[in-house]
Write a protein that holds these residues in place. Sequence first.
Motif, short mmCIF file in Angstrom:
data_model
loop_
_atom_site.label_atom_id
_atom_site.label_comp_id
_atom_site.label_asym_id
_atom_site.label_seq_id
_atom_site.Cartn_x
_atom_site.Cartn_y
_atom_site.Cartn_z
N ARG A 26 11.73 -6.05 28.13
CA ARG A 26 11.33 -7.17 28.86
C ARG A 26 9.33 -7.10 27.59
N PRO A 27 9.18 -8.76 27.40
CA PRO A 27 7.53 -8.16 26.55
C PRO A 27 6.90 -8.56 27.49
N ASN A 28 7.77 -8.57 28.90
CA ASN A 28 6.53 -7.52 30.05
C ASN A 28 6.40 -6.25 30.88
N THR A 29 7.17 -5.51 29.97
CA THR A 29 7.40 -4.02 30.30
C THR A 29 6.21 -3.26 29.78
N LYS A 30 5.55 -2.75 31.29
CA LYS A 30 4.81 -1.82 31.46
C LYS A 30 4.53 -0.71 31.25
N VAL A 31 6.05 0.13 31.94
CA VAL A 31 6.45 1.55 32.43
C VAL A 31 7.99 1.50 32.13
N ILE A 32 8.19 2.60 31.95
CA ILE A 32 9.42 3.22 31.09
C ILE A 32 9.58 4.27 32.38
N TYR A 33 10.70 4.67 33.52
CA TYR A 33 10.71 6.38 34.03
C TYR A 33 11.49 7.04 34.31
N ILE A 34 12.04 7.99 34.34
CA ILE A 34 13.52 8.65 33.78
C ILE A 34 12.87 9.56 34.83
N GLU A 35 14.28 10.38 35.01
CA GLU A 35 14.18 11.54 35.78
C GLU A 35 14.91 12.01 35.86
N ILE B 166 21.24 14.75 32.22
CA ILE B 166 20.04 14.11 31.15
C ILE B 166 19.46 13.59 30.44
N THR B 167 18.10 12.74 30.05
CA THR B 167 17.69 12.01 29.79
C THR B 167 17.13 12.67 28.32
N ASP B 168 17.17 11.98 27.13
CA ASP B 168 16.62 12.30 26.21
C ASP B 168 15.11 12.23 26.29
N ILE B 169 14.31 13.37 26.46
CA ILE B 169 12.85 13.22 26.92
C ILE B 169 11.82 12.68 25.63
N GLU B 170 12.58 13.07 24.25
CA GLU B 170 11.53 13.34 23.15
C GLU B 170 12.15 11.40 22.44
N ALA B 171 13.09 10.66 22.79
CA ALA B 171 13.87 9.84 22.85
C ALA B 171 13.40 8.94 23.56
N ILE B 172 13.00 8.83 24.59
CA ILE B 172 12.55 8.33 25.46
C ILE B 172 10.22 7.39 25.60
N GLN C 215 10.81 22.68 32.16
CA GLN C 215 10.89 21.62 31.16
C GLN C 215 8.47 21.34 31.29
N ASN C 216 8.97 20.83 29.89
CA ASN C 216 7.08 20.52 30.34
C ASN C 216 7.37 19.08 29.38
N PRO C 217 7.62 17.68 30.02
CA PRO C 217 7.66 16.38 29.32
C PRO C 217 6.79 15.88 28.41
N ILE C 218 5.13 16.59 28.22
CA ILE C 218 4.09 15.76 27.71
C ILE C 218 4.25 16.97 26.18
N ASP C 219 4.86 17.85 26.21
CA ASP C 219 5.18 18.71 24.74
C ASP C 219 6.32 17.27 23.99
N PHE C 220 7.22 16.76 24.45
CA PHE C 220 8.10 15.99 24.08
C PHE C 220 7.49 13.82 23.60
N GLY C 221 6.04 14.33 24.18
CA GLY C 221 5.47 12.76 23.85
C GLY C 221 4.89 11.30 25.31
N ILE C 222 6.32 12.26 26.69
CA ILE C 222 6.09 11.52 27.73
C ILE C 222 4.26 11.87 28.57
N LYS D 284 19.32 21.81 25.98
CA LYS D 284 19.02 23.40 25.20
C LYS D 284 18.07 23.03 24.52
N ARG D 285 17.79 21.67 23.84
CA ARG D 285 17.30 21.22 22.69
C ARG D 285 15.16 21.18 24.21
N GLN D 286 15.44 20.68 25.21
CA GLN D 286 14.77 20.31 25.92
C GLN D 286 13.99 21.27 26.99
N MET D 287 14.89 22.20 27.67
CA MET D 287 14.85 23.35 28.92
C MET D 287 14.56 23.98 28.35
N HIS D 288 13.46 25.13 28.93
CA HIS D 288 13.40 26.25 28.88
C HIS D 288 14.64 26.74 29.29
#
Length: 389
Positions: A136-145, A154-160, A183-190, A290-294
């Motif tokens: 929504r216009p006031n969305t400030k955070v997207i939260y995944i696990e 499995i959620t696509d970290i890079e897509a999020i 898994q190092n999500p910061i490498d995908f831009g989280i 496989k794409r996002q996990m070691h």
Amino acid sequence: MNKKRKGINTICTHVGEVEDKQFKGAVSPIFMSSSYAFEDVDVKRYPRYFNTPNQEALCKKIAALEHAENALIFGSGMAAISHALMAFLNVGDHIVLQQTLYGGTYNFAVTQFEKYGISYSFTNGWDSEDFEKEIRPNTKVIYIETPSNPLLTITDIEAIAKLSKKYDIVSMIDNTFASPVNQNPIDFGIDVVLHSATKYMGGHSDICAGAVASSNEYVHKIWEASICFGGSLSDQTVWLLERSLKTMGLRVKAQNRNAQKMAEFLYENNDINAVYYPGLKSDLNHELAKRQMHGFGGMLSFELKESINASEFLKSLELIKPSMSLAGVESTMLLPVLTSHSLMSPKDREKQGIKDGLIRFSVGIEEVEDIIADIEQALVKVKSKTMLV
Ligand SMILES: *Cc1c(COP(=O)(O)O)cnc(C)c1O
């Protein structure tokens, strides 16, 4: 960019230590003071300010493990999660949360947000479109696990991360199940990585702690809220967590190997209806994982055949402990319906695909043959009991 980064076991062992200048001991001395000088010092230190010598050193280790600029450690995973969320959410804001979440996080959302004037939406699925629909216009955070608890979706970290950047929203991930080894999500831009350090970071079922890793800017923002909420970790536990992290790479890699073998064993077993593990080639999420996990992690879940009573099965185990929590060196199993997801309504559980007979399996570091033998004997026992009735 990553050329200079040391290997995981080297970071675990060496980064973020308190140097023992006095005696040149091999491990960090522990500083228990809750009172430090305020004059002629660079930093005014106080445990709730997250800046005692041991706290600061451990934050360096965790930041290095998550490829982040900075980190903070907390008294529990929920303290890390709640402090981080409340640092970014204000009255009138909205947050998009992934459908399948750790029970405590789900409970936090449904019992706390409303009273602070924060609105929230849960997604209907795990695809980036499912998240985009809820923005929504006031969305400030997207939260995944991801992998999620308990079904290992499995959620696509890079897509999020991309979606969050497109709408200028802060992205947060609960990285507990993967651990920084897998898994190092910061490498995908989280933006913000959260951990229950009670789990793989601690790894011995004897510590309750949490961690946040992010940029200097965001860690500072979270710190400003956190010193008000006050969820810091005691220096004794900080020290124990530092000690535990030294073997995290070794432990988690052993757990990855055992979990893969256990998933394959369960998959072939006729008494098991379904196995959820991203390391299985047949798993819907295998390629994405496989794409996002070691590594695929030490957690899996499975459903017994309907004719086998799950509680009775757990009682028949001799080596594997039917117990709460996860990620220790010992193998444990639990029924999410009676534990981690008991606060959720049966309807919401059904929506998330959490059946009454679902068993969550935290695979330990024991010899895998012994774990298999325990499951085999428990199945024989529980089936013979059922036949007698
Ligand atoms: C355990 C856990 C938490 C909460 O951590 P605590 O240390 O119990 O507060 C959050 N997320 C996940 C995925 C967990 O497993």
